[in-house]
Motif scaffolding. Structure first.
Motif, PDB file in Angstrom:
ATOM      1  N   ASP A 391     -40.292 -19.864  15.750  1.00 42.46           N
ATOM      2  CA  ASP A 391     -41.073 -18.951  15.093  1.00 42.46           C
ATOM      3  C   ASP A 391     -40.890 -17.501  15.654  1.00 42.46           C
ATOM      4  N   ASP A 392     -41.110 -17.547  16.875  1.00 45.85           N
ATOM      5  CA  ASP A 392     -40.937 -16.213  17.615  1.00 45.85           C
ATOM      6  C   ASP A 392     -39.778 -15.902  17.743  1.00 45.85           C
ATOM      7  N   ILE A 393     -38.479 -16.627  17.957  1.00 54.32           N
ATOM      8  CA  ILE A 393     -37.208 -16.214  17.764  1.00 54.32           C
ATOM      9  C   ILE A 393     -36.869 -15.720  16.360  1.00 54.32           C
ATOM     10  N   ASP A 394     -37.264 -16.050  15.204  1.00 54.35           N
ATOM     11  CA  ASP A 394     -37.088 -15.835  13.909  1.00 54.35           C
ATOM     12  C   ASP A 394     -37.628 -14.566  13.552  1.00 54.35           C
ATOM     13  N   ARG A 395     -38.791 -14.530  14.262  1.00 58.41           N
ATOM     14  CA  ARG A 395     -39.459 -12.939  13.853  1.00 58.41           C
ATOM     15  C   ARG A 395     -38.792 -11.927  14.765  1.00 58.41           C
ATOM     16  N   THR A 396     -38.408 -12.174  15.712  1.00 59.71           N
ATOM     17  CA  THR A 396     -37.574 -11.373  16.770  1.00 59.71           C
ATOM     18  C   THR A 396     -36.292 -11.040  15.908  1.00 59.71           C
ATOM     19  N   LEU A 397     -35.526 -11.953  15.398  1.00 67.23           N
ATOM     20  CA  LEU A 397     -34.392 -11.586  14.839  1.00 67.23           C
ATOM     21  C   LEU A 397     -34.423 -10.877  13.543  1.00 67.23           C
ATOM     22  N   GLU A 398     -35.514 -10.979  12.596  1.00 66.84           N
ATOM     23  CA  GLU A 398     -35.989 -10.174  11.530  1.00 66.84           C
ATOM     24  C   GLU A 398     -36.049  -8.692  12.218  1.00 66.84           C
ATOM     25  N   ALA A 399     -36.864  -8.672  13.267  1.00 71.58           N
ATOM     26  CA  ALA A 399     -37.114  -7.308  13.775  1.00 71.58           C
ATOM     27  C   ALA A 399     -35.945  -6.574  13.984  1.00 71.58           C
ATOM     28  N   CYS A 400     -34.976  -7.643  14.714  1.00 71.98           N
ATOM     29  CA  CYS A 400     -33.614  -6.871  15.191  1.00 71.98           C
ATOM     30  C   CYS A 400     -32.894  -6.566  13.946  1.00 71.98           C
ATOM     31  N   ARG A 401     -32.922  -7.365  12.943  1.00 71.50           N
ATOM     32  CA  ARG A 401     -32.238  -7.007  11.568  1.00 71.50           C
ATOM     33  C   ARG A 401     -32.487  -5.495  11.196  1.00 71.50           C
ATOM     34  N   GLU A 402     -33.890  -5.393  11.134  1.00 72.18           N
ATOM     35  CA  GLU A 402     -34.541  -4.063  10.924  1.00 72.18           C
ATOM     36  C   GLU A 402     -33.765  -3.047  11.978  1.00 72.18           C
ATOM     37  N   GLY A 403     -33.775  -3.280  13.169  1.00 74.46           N
ATOM     38  CA  GLY A 403     -33.389  -2.476  14.117  1.00 74.46           C
ATOM     39  C   GLY A 403     -31.806  -2.158  13.967  1.00 74.46           C
ATOM     40  N   PHE A 404     -31.220  -2.953  13.721  1.00 80.11           N
ATOM     41  CA  PHE A 404     -29.633  -2.718  13.628  1.00 80.11           C
ATOM     42  C   PHE A 404     -29.548  -1.903  12.315  1.00 80.11           C
ATOM     43  N   LEU A 405     -30.111  -2.172  11.221  1.00 76.72           N
ATOM     44  CA  LEU A 405     -29.938  -1.155  10.039  1.00 76.72           C
ATOM     45  C   LEU A 405     -30.525   0.174  10.531  1.00 76.72           C
ATOM     46  N   THR A 406     -31.751   0.428  11.279  1.00 76.29           N
ATOM     47  CA  THR A 406     -32.130   1.485  11.838  1.00 76.29           C
ATOM     48  C   THR A 406     -30.922   2.332  12.693  1.00 76.29           C
ATOM     49  N   LEU A 407     -30.173   1.657  13.507  1.00 73.93           N
ATOM     50  CA  LEU A 407     -29.296   2.030  14.374  1.00 73.93           C
ATOM     51  C   LEU A 407     -28.312   2.693  13.594  1.00 73.93           C
ATOM     52  N   LEU A 408     -27.726   2.026  12.621  1.00 77.23           N
ATOM     53  CA  LEU A 408     -26.504   2.486  11.675  1.00 77.23           C
ATOM     54  C   LEU A 408     -26.898   3.788  10.931  1.00 77.23           C
ATOM     55  N   LYS A 409     -28.441   3.719  10.487  1.00 80.61           N
ATOM     56  CA  LYS A 409     -28.465   5.030   9.808  1.00 80.61           C
ATOM     57  C   LYS A 409     -28.611   6.103  10.980  1.00 80.61           C
ATOM     58  N   ALA A 410     -29.198   5.924  11.890  1.00 79.89           N
ATOM     59  CA  ALA A 410     -29.635   6.869  13.006  1.00 79.89           C
ATOM     60  C   ALA A 410     -28.112   7.403  13.472  1.00 79.89           C
ATOM     61  N   ALA A 411     -27.139   6.457  13.605  1.00 78.29           N
ATOM     62  CA  ALA A 411     -25.813   6.918  14.063  1.00 78.29           C
ATOM     63  C   ALA A 411     -24.821   7.413  13.069  1.00 78.29           C
ATOM     64  N   GLY A 412     -25.532   7.583  11.846  1.00 75.05           N
ATOM     65  CA  GLY A 412     -24.835   8.247  10.823  1.00 75.05           C
ATOM     66  C   GLY A 412     -23.700   7.304  10.148  1.00 75.05           C
ATOM     67  N   ALA A 413     -23.709   5.888  10.316  1.00 73.13           N
ATOM     68  CA  ALA A 413     -22.745   4.982   9.631  1.00 73.13           C
ATOM     69  C   ALA A 413     -22.830   4.953   8.285  1.00 73.13           C
TER      70      ALA A 413
END
Ligand SMILES: Cc1ncc(COP(=O)(O)O)c(C=O)c1O
Length: 413
Positions: A391-413
């Motif tokens: 469950d920790d790992i799956d929650r972490t991956l959910e947070a990382c999905r949001e993190g990657f989407l935020t990265l794409l937005k911030a980097a103007g992709a």
């Protein structure tokens, strides 16, 4: 940052502003250091409590902890088996220096049985103690001055990464090489071979060794009469009970361990060949607290659990789940990121060739994930404990999905 719920850090900020008036490190830690996103006002700076895979800052924010005291916590924070052993030992007094405690014999016997090539073991306090001791013993054994090193080995004069405040004469005796660069190791020996006491290296950090690399460094050192020392402060007990020596099937003359050995309690050890270890009789390497027994009780309990349960298999399974999850997300979202490292010590490398965009995206990622309760350090690989759950790992991956989407937005992709 749009889309990132901010953390409340009022109690943290109050502690920090008071600490900065009294504590030298708090007063100066932002100066001259490149901690970037780790100190940019998003990250917690204090832990009020830690248990299992979680920690809580003074504001009550909860995080899944992947730093784990820089890898010291292997079974999980405040593991009850370790806590019970420590509490029992503390109740009978812990510092009776210079007298040894019975637990020291129990632990030394256990360590010489589980660590490869450990004829004798010497217990110390910190990782820096153990690596400095290894270098001293290698110099005594060979009668040579120079050290060829790769990786981080602590804060002592011979190895600390920053040169300020150090004697150039001492620093000149430390040579370095790049990981997996065998020609550089050979060249150092060709130039200084008669004066190199040892190679001391971490077995790996995030990149795997090229096939035969560790064995060939060892062979080259031996061919020139130098010792081969593995610094297993991070890899010891986490990659395998016998550390990287066991995992990669490579033998060291000396090995330094600590961290995962005692689940967060301050203990380190140097272990290895009897003829080298007996050099202890020719130097002063004692400290008042080296005989403290509570930390030894912690190490005895931790190492016994690691030996007798499937704790390490679990660490590997959770790490693999995280790395596979990272790879799936990276492919799905097409982010310029690479999942690296062995499962017990995973990490993400940011690879956007545009360095400004990479920095912006990376910072956005780490802000987003810490605000979602995942405690990664941007500049240091991470660790998995036996207390991390699916469950920790799956929650972490959910947070990382949001993190990657935020990265794409911030980097103007
Ligand atoms: C591989 C390695 N060696 C040595 C050390 C130094 O240990 P300590 O910080 O306990 O002095 C560290 C600490 O991070 C380490 O990772």
């Amino acid at each position: 940052m749009a889309g990132t719920p901010p953390l409340r850090l009022e109690a943290t900020d109050e502690l920090l502003s008071r600490g900065e008036r009294h504590d030298a490190w708090m007063a100066t830690f932002t100066q001259g250091l490149d901690f970037d996103t780790f100190t940019c006002g998003t990250y917690p700076r204090f832990a009020a409590k830690a248990s299992g895979s979680r920690l809580w800052d003074p504001d009550g924010n909860e995080y899944i902890d992947y730093i784990l005291g820089y890898g010291t916590v292997l079974l999980g924070h405040a593991d009850s088996r370790v806590l019970d052993a420590v509490t029992r030992e503390l109740a009978s007094g812990t510092c009776t220096s210079p007298l040894w405690r019975p637990v020291q014999v129990e632990l030394s016997q256990l360590l010489t049985s589980v660590l490869p090539n450990a004829d004798l073991v010497y217990l110390m306090r910190t990782g820096s103690d153990a690596t400095a001791a290894a270098v001293r013993l290698a110099r005594l054994h060979t009668g040579r001055k120079k050290v060829l090193q790769w990786g981080y080995h602590g804060w002592h004069e011979w190895s600390t990464p920053r040169p300020e405040g150090l004697l150039p004469a001492v620093r000149r005796e430390t040579l370095t090489f790049e990981y997996n660069d065998l020609p550089a190791v050979r060249a150092a020996f060709e130039q200084y071979g008669d004066d190199i006491a040892c190679v001391i290296m971490m077995p790996f950090e995030t990149d795997a060794p090229e096939p035969g690399f560790l064995h060939e460094v060892r062979r080259t050192a031996h061919a020139h009469g130098a010792l081969f020392v593995l610094d297993e402060l991070r890899s010891g007990f986490r990659m395998a009970l016998g550390g990287a020596q066991e995992y990669f099937g490579v033998d060291a003359d000396l090995v330094t361990v600590g961290k995962g050995m005692s689940n967060g309690h301050a203990l380190s050890a140097i272990a290895g060949r009897e003829d080298v270890m007996r050099g202890l009789s020719r130097t002063h390497m004692e400290s008042t607290f080296f005989t403290n027994s509570a930390e030894m009780a912690a190490a005895l309990a931790t190492t016994t659990v690691v030996r007798d349960t499937d704790a390490l298999r679990h660490v590997w399974r959770m790490g693999e789940r995280l790395l596979e999850g990272f790879r799936a997300l990276i492919a799905e979202l097409d982010v310029p990121v690479r999942a690296v490292g062995y499962a017990p010590m995973p990490f993400l490398e940011f690879t956007d060739p545009d360095l400004d965009r990479r920095a912006v995206g990376r910072e956005a990622f780490f802000r987003a994930v810490v605000c979602r309760g995942v405690f990664f350090e941007p500049d240091h690989h991470w660790f998995i404990s036996a207390a991390h759950t699916e469950d920790d790992i799956d929650r972490t991956l959910e947070a990382c999905r949001e993190g990657f989407l935020t990265l794409l937005k911030a980097a103007g992709a």
